[in-house]
Design an enzyme around this catalytic site. Sequence first.
Site, PDB file in Angstrom:
ATOM      1  N   ARG A 184       0.810  -1.231   0.000  1.00  0.00           N
ATOM      2  CA  ARG A 184       0.000   0.000   0.000  1.00  0.00           C
ATOM      3  C   ARG A 184       0.842   1.280   0.000  1.00  0.00           C
ATOM      4  NH1 ARG A 184      -2.285  -3.411  -1.407  1.00  0.00           N
ATOM      5  NH2 ARG A 184      -4.050  -4.533  -0.534  1.00  0.00           N
ATOM      6  N   SER A 232     -10.638  -1.148   3.674  1.00  0.00           N
ATOM      7  CA  SER A 232      -9.980  -1.612   4.904  1.00  0.00           C
ATOM      8  C   SER A 232      -9.396  -0.421   5.653  1.00  0.00           C
ATOM      9  CB  SER A 232      -8.840  -2.571   4.568  1.00  0.00           C
ATOM     10  OG  SER A 232      -9.362  -3.713   3.951  1.00  0.00           O
ATOM     11  N   GLU A 302      -4.684   2.147   6.914  1.00  0.00           N
ATOM     12  CA  GLU A 302      -4.536   2.035   5.455  1.00  0.00           C
ATOM     13  C   GLU A 302      -5.277   3.201   4.797  1.00  0.00           C
ATOM     14  OE1 GLU A 302      -4.967  -1.877   3.792  1.00  0.00           O
ATOM     15  OE2 GLU A 302      -5.876  -1.100   1.958  1.00  0.00           O
TER      16      GLU A 302
HETATM   17  C1  LIG Z   1     -15.701  -1.115  -0.510  1.00  0.00           C
HETATM   18  C2  LIG Z   1     -14.238  -0.810  -0.724  1.00  0.00           C
HETATM   19  C3  LIG Z   1     -13.349  -1.851  -0.965  1.00  0.00           C
HETATM   20  C4  LIG Z   1     -11.987  -1.583  -1.153  1.00  0.00           C
HETATM   21  N1  LIG Z   1     -11.128  -2.628  -1.382  1.00  0.00           N
HETATM   22  C5  LIG Z   1      -9.809  -2.376  -1.569  1.00  0.00           C
HETATM   23  C6  LIG Z   1      -8.888  -3.443  -1.818  1.00  0.00           C
HETATM   24  O1  LIG Z   1      -9.250  -4.611  -1.879  1.00  0.00           O
HETATM   25  N2  LIG Z   1      -7.576  -3.133  -1.991  1.00  0.00           N
HETATM   26  C7  LIG Z   1      -7.116  -1.836  -1.943  1.00  0.00           C
HETATM   27  O2  LIG Z   1      -5.914  -1.617  -2.124  1.00  0.00           O
HETATM   28  N3  LIG Z   1      -7.966  -0.819  -1.706  1.00  0.00           N
HETATM   29  C8  LIG Z   1      -9.290  -1.042  -1.527  1.00  0.00           C
HETATM   30  N4  LIG Z   1     -10.151   0.000  -1.285  1.00  0.00           N
HETATM   31  C9  LIG Z   1      -9.612   1.374  -1.163  1.00  0.00           C
HETATM   32  C10 LIG Z   1      -9.576   2.172  -2.477  1.00  0.00           C
HETATM   33  O3  LIG Z   1     -10.644   1.801  -3.319  1.00  0.00           O
HETATM   34  C11 LIG Z   1      -8.270   2.010  -3.237  1.00  0.00           C
HETATM   35  O4  LIG Z   1      -7.161   2.334  -2.436  1.00  0.00           O
HETATM   36  C12 LIG Z   1      -8.257   2.883  -4.505  1.00  0.00           C
HETATM   37  O5  LIG Z   1      -7.172   2.514  -5.287  1.00  0.00           O
HETATM   38  C13 LIG Z   1      -8.175   4.385  -4.213  1.00  0.00           C
HETATM   39  O6  LIG Z   1      -8.411   5.063  -5.430  1.00  0.00           O
HETATM   40  P1  LIG Z   1      -9.183   6.458  -5.472  1.00  0.00           P
HETATM   41  O7  LIG Z   1      -9.252   6.903  -6.878  1.00  0.00           O
HETATM   42  O8  LIG Z   1     -10.480   6.359  -4.777  1.00  0.00           O
HETATM   43  O9  LIG Z   1      -8.160   7.370  -4.662  1.00  0.00           O
HETATM   44  P2  LIG Z   1      -8.501   8.497  -3.578  1.00  0.00           P
HETATM   45  O10 LIG Z   1      -9.113   7.845  -2.387  1.00  0.00           O
HETATM   46  O11 LIG Z   1      -9.241   9.611  -4.200  1.00  0.00           O
HETATM   47  O12 LIG Z   1      -7.033   8.984  -3.216  1.00  0.00           O
HETATM   48  C14 LIG Z   1      -6.114   8.124  -2.604  1.00  0.00           C
HETATM   49  C15 LIG Z   1      -4.727   8.788  -2.651  1.00  0.00           C
HETATM   50  O13 LIG Z   1      -4.291   8.833  -3.998  1.00  0.00           O
HETATM   51  C16 LIG Z   1      -3.988  10.174  -4.371  1.00  0.00           C
HETATM   52  N5  LIG Z   1      -4.351  10.316  -5.780  1.00  0.00           N
HETATM   53  C17 LIG Z   1      -5.534  10.037  -6.368  1.00  0.00           C
HETATM   54  N6  LIG Z   1      -5.456  10.264  -7.684  1.00  0.00           N
HETATM   55  C18 LIG Z   1      -4.201  10.710  -7.927  1.00  0.00           C
HETATM   56  C19 LIG Z   1      -3.507  11.142  -9.095  1.00  0.00           C
HETATM   57  N7  LIG Z   1      -4.088  11.166 -10.298  1.00  0.00           N
HETATM   58  N8  LIG Z   1      -2.226  11.548  -8.964  1.00  0.00           N
HETATM   59  C20 LIG Z   1      -1.612  11.540  -7.759  1.00  0.00           C
HETATM   60  N9  LIG Z   1      -2.205  11.156  -6.622  1.00  0.00           N
HETATM   61  C21 LIG Z   1      -3.494  10.739  -6.710  1.00  0.00           C
HETATM   62  C22 LIG Z   1      -4.810  11.046  -3.442  1.00  0.00           C
HETATM   63  O14 LIG Z   1      -4.239  12.335  -3.304  1.00  0.00           O
HETATM   64  C23 LIG Z   1      -4.718  10.235  -2.160  1.00  0.00           C
HETATM   65  O15 LIG Z   1      -3.468  10.481  -1.543  1.00  0.00           O
HETATM   66  C24 LIG Z   1     -11.518  -0.238  -1.104  1.00  0.00           C
HETATM   67  C25 LIG Z   1     -12.425   0.800  -0.868  1.00  0.00           C
HETATM   68  C26 LIG Z   1     -13.775   0.529  -0.676  1.00  0.00           C
HETATM   69  C27 LIG Z   1     -14.716   1.670  -0.439  1.00  0.00           C
END
Ligand SMILES: Cc1cc2nc3c(=O)[nH]c(=O)nc-3n(C[C@H](O)[C@H](O)[C@H](O)COP(=O)(O)OP(=O)(O)OC[C@H]3O[C@@H](n4cnc5c(N)ncnc54)[C@H](O)[C@@H]3O)c2cc1C
Length: 309
Positions: A184, A232, A302
């Site tokens: 992560r 998580s 996380e």
């Molecule tokens: C129901 C559920 C299940 C999930 N299961 C998992 C799982 O199995 N495994 C897992 O790893 N995660 C999981 N997640 C967490 C999440 O979905 C992931 O970590 C996902 O990859 C985050 O992407 P996001 O676009 O929502 O990022 P955000 O939450 O919007 O941002 C996360 C971080 O990334 C940065 N960021 C976003 N876009 C960019 C960009 N273009 N350039 C630079 N920085 C950027 C943001 O500034 C922040 O620091 C889950 C979440 C939910 C709600």
Amino acid sequence: MAQKEEITERNVRFRNQLAALGKGEILEKEPLCKHTSFDIGGPADFFIRPRTEQEMVAVVRLTRACGLPLMVIGRGTNLLVADGGVRGVVLDLSLACRQLEVCSGGVLVGAAVSIKELLDFCLCRELGGLEFMAGIPGSLGGAIRVNAGAWGKSIGELVDVVRGYDFPGQAISLESSRLHFCYRQSNLAEDVIITEAELMLSPALSEVIKKQMEEFQRRRLSQPWDQKSAGSVFKNPPGATAGKLIEESGCKGLRIGGAEVSLKHANFIINRGGATASEVKELIEKVQGKVKRRFGVKLETEILLVGEE
Ligand SMILES: Cc1cc2nc3c(=O)[nH]c(=O)nc-3n(C[C@H](O)[C@H](O)[C@H](O)COP(=O)(O)OP(=O)(O)OC[C@H]3O[C@@H](n4cnc5c(N)ncnc54)[C@H](O)[C@@H]3O)c2cc1C
């Protein structure tokens, strides 16, 4: 007081110059709860959705010139945004970085493309390797930033090149030899704005890809995927799973205000309605305290905590 006036002055300067630039959708005091899967989060001073990469660069340079902080948001599925919101600019790339095409050795994907769209595309083009990501709700940019993954695999293993900009607005291109991913985490500098990436994939039969994705999705039935959460809450400590430690510490169902440790999966905190970020934070600390007392293990979060309380 003087500091507050300085911030207001900077915001006014930024607003005026931004209006002159006319770049993309600009919202002020935009509640970030509208942009997070937790449905929690105070306002962003400026929430900006540029329409093109060029517009994005202009916004980034202006933000820098005005001395405002900048944060990129993807789909907001890994974030706990504080109740006081985020100062400066929150940049949403959902209109600008949507490219998705086959390239030599895999796919070229824009940062705003959702994991679901990416998986559907790979299925149609019979490109395998990403099936383990099925059910992760974020964008590609967010997934790379946090090295999202599941079932022992993570997206970093498939990244060939990351392109984007640094906060001064200079274009950057990082090849896999300069990228390091671990659990992560990535070594991408905090100020890197990811605009696109190339992922290395292999030819595979669509029936095989589909079957694997269905299997990975099925495993998620033990998670509260239909509730408001940010996935998580805690990382798994070495040799253990956070969910099991939390459950065995008697935390399932613990509740503070609208925030509750899920009865379905102990490593999820869900917003039962009207939860605030401070309630979630308090619950996180309570769980950490109980697990520490019972097992002597300090759980690390996380989910990412951002913004001002
Ligand atoms: C129901 C559920 C299940 C999930 N299961 C998992 C799982 O199995 N495994 C897992 O790893 N995660 C999981 N997640 C967490 C999440 O979905 C992931 O970590 C996902 O990859 C985050 O992407 P996001 O676009 O929502 O990022 P955000 O939450 O919007 O941002 C996360 C971080 O990334 C940065 N960021 C976003 N876009 C960019 C960009 N273009 N350039 C630079 N920085 C950027 C943001 O500034 C922040 O620091 C889950 C979440 C939910 C709600």
